[in-house]
Design an enzyme around this catalytic site. Structure first.
Site, PDB file in Angstrom:
ATOM      1  CG  ASP A   1      61.781  -8.527 -61.977  1.00  0.00           C
ATOM      2  OD1 ASP A   1      62.687  -7.726 -61.680  1.00  0.00           O
ATOM      3  OD2 ASP A   1      61.418  -9.443 -61.225  1.00  0.00           O
TER       4      ASP A   1
ATOM      5  CG  ASN B   1      60.246  -0.367 -57.202  1.00  0.00           C
ATOM      6  OD1 ASN B   1      59.602  -0.329 -58.247  1.00  0.00           O
ATOM      7  ND2 ASN B   1      60.784  -1.501 -56.773  1.00  0.00           N
TER       8      ASN B   1
HETATM    9  C1  FPP Z   1      62.645  -4.195 -61.924  1.00  0.00           C
HETATM   10  O1  FPP Z   1      63.908  -4.711 -62.256  1.00  0.00           O
HETATM   11  C2  FPP Z   1      62.436  -2.965 -62.641  1.00  0.00           C
HETATM   12  C3  FPP Z   1      62.116  -1.785 -62.101  1.00  0.00           C
HETATM   13  C4  FPP Z   1      61.909  -1.596 -60.648  1.00  0.00           C
HETATM   14  C5  FPP Z   1      61.995  -0.574 -62.914  1.00  0.00           C
HETATM   15  C6  FPP Z   1      61.342  -0.779 -64.231  1.00  0.00           C
HETATM   16  C7  FPP Z   1      61.537   0.415 -65.044  1.00  0.00           C
HETATM   17  C8  FPP Z   1      61.810   0.380 -66.364  1.00  0.00           C
HETATM   18  C9  FPP Z   1      61.881  -0.855 -67.143  1.00  0.00           C
HETATM   19  C10 FPP Z   1      61.979   1.617 -67.148  1.00  0.00           C
HETATM   20  C11 FPP Z   1      60.735   2.425 -67.080  1.00  0.00           C
HETATM   21  C12 FPP Z   1      60.656   3.369 -68.153  1.00  0.00           C
HETATM   22  C13 FPP Z   1      59.764   4.367 -68.199  1.00  0.00           C
HETATM   23  C14 FPP Z   1      59.668   5.135 -69.412  1.00  0.00           C
HETATM   24  C15 FPP Z   1      58.902   4.718 -67.080  1.00  0.00           C
HETATM   25  P1  FPP Z   1      64.973  -4.897 -61.120  1.00  0.00           P
HETATM   26  O2  FPP Z   1      65.762  -3.660 -61.005  1.00  0.00           O
HETATM   27  O3  FPP Z   1      64.302  -5.315 -59.853  1.00  0.00           O
HETATM   28  O4  FPP Z   1      65.837  -6.069 -61.708  1.00  0.00           O
HETATM   29  P2  FPP Z   1      66.564  -7.201 -60.872  1.00  0.00           P
HETATM   30  O5  FPP Z   1      65.489  -8.027 -60.210  1.00  0.00           O
HETATM   31  O6  FPP Z   1      67.303  -7.971 -61.915  1.00  0.00           O
HETATM   32  O7  FPP Z   1      67.478  -6.537 -59.886  1.00  0.00           O
END
Ligand code: FPP
Length: 264
Positions: free
Chosen positions: A38, A86
């Site tokens: 996250d 998501n």
């Molecule tokens: C949450 O951070 C993250 C996600 C929903 C996506 C996670 C995906 C990756 C780390 C890359 C995956 C890579 C592969 C190879 C599958 P957020 O966007 O909710 O962050 P925020 O809370 O700061 O907005």
């Protein structure tokens, strides 16, 4: 002599990173680590970059963390890459997230193979775009004979969906007289989960300071140790992970029982 004994500890007296790593490897390692990655969006925002830049940087952290976990001797690393919730994000962000497995695997698959990593996936593949599904399937095929660490991507995964599907499977078995009511145990339920062939996680890590499980492995995390770090996923590194593992190794896991010396 006394001067030496009374001397205050300085930074030079502290174990180096390599010494800490070696010591951690001597102690019981979590067999299965699950991570809620996250903070990509906030990482990007701090740098005045679009959110997708955070996800792209997060992909590089996936690589570093995979190699580090494999080096530590962790047997399973489950990464929450895309949740069933998501899909509510803007289309542009979803499209980008769906391209990441393809980019990750086309860039790093040879390295994963070299490190004997086996790629697996939990979640529902049905709704994934064809290119995402194909990238994961190819990686699963090409690593299927590897017997090192399992790198398990949770893609389009939601725990409540997984549990509902498990209940359906068991209901069908009951209906078809393949199972008696009295035979439904915790083991039966575990076997009906998408993780049926994996041990439950010993350690759950969530980055970015959020302290919740967000529909992730609710059944499997029943006895896991939970670790929350303020570090945003793109900044997560070996040092943060080692500190979390050292903390895990200091905890006493009682699984509802008492400490060994309190049992009498
Ligand atoms: C949450 O951070 C993250 C996600 C929903 C996506 C996670 C995906 C990756 C780390 C890359 C995956 C890579 C592969 C190879 C599958 P957020 O966007 O909710 O962050 P925020 O809370 O700061 O907005």
């Amino acid at each position: 002599m006394f001067g030496k004994l009374l001397r205050k500890k300085t930074a030079a007296d502290l174990p180096s990173y390599e010494e800490r790593l070696a010591a951690a490897k001597e102690r019981p390692m979590p067999v299965h680590i699950a991570i809620i990655m996250d903070g990509n969006g906030r990482w990007a925002k701090q740098r005045k970059l679009p959110r997708i830049a955070g996800h792209h940087e997060g992909m590089k952290t996936v690589r570093k963390t995979t190699l580090f976990a494999s080096r530590l001797g962790v047997e399973v690393l489950t990464l929450y890459a895309f949740s069933t919730e998501n899909w509510k994000r803007p289309k542009r962000e979803i499209d980008f997230l769906m391209k990441l497995p393809g980019e990750f695997l086309s860039t790093y698959l040879p390295e994963l193979v070299e490190n004997n990593v086996k790629v697996e996936m939990i979640g529902s593949a049905d709704l994934l775009p064809v290119h995402t599904k194909e990238a994961i399937e190819r990686a699963m095929q090409e690593t299927s004979s590897n017997d090192g660490m399992v790198l398990n991507f949770a893609m389009n995964y939601g725990s409540r969906f997984e549990i509902s599907e498990a209940v359906k499977k068991i209901a069908v078995q009951l209906q078809q007289d393949e199972l008696a009511l009295s035979e439904i145990t915790e083991e039966t339920v575990s076997k009906a989960m998408m993780t049926c062939h994996l041990p439950d996680p010993d350690l759950l890590i969530r980055t970015s300071g959020e302290v919740r499980l967000s529909n992730f492995m609710l059944w499997q995390l029943a006895y896991a140790e939970l670790a929350f770090t303020e570090v945003l996923w793109p900044d997560f590194d070996e040092h943060t992970m080692l500190t979390i593992i050292e903390d895990y190794q200091k905890r006493s896991r009682r699984f509802g029982s008492l400490e060994g010396n309190e049992l009498t």
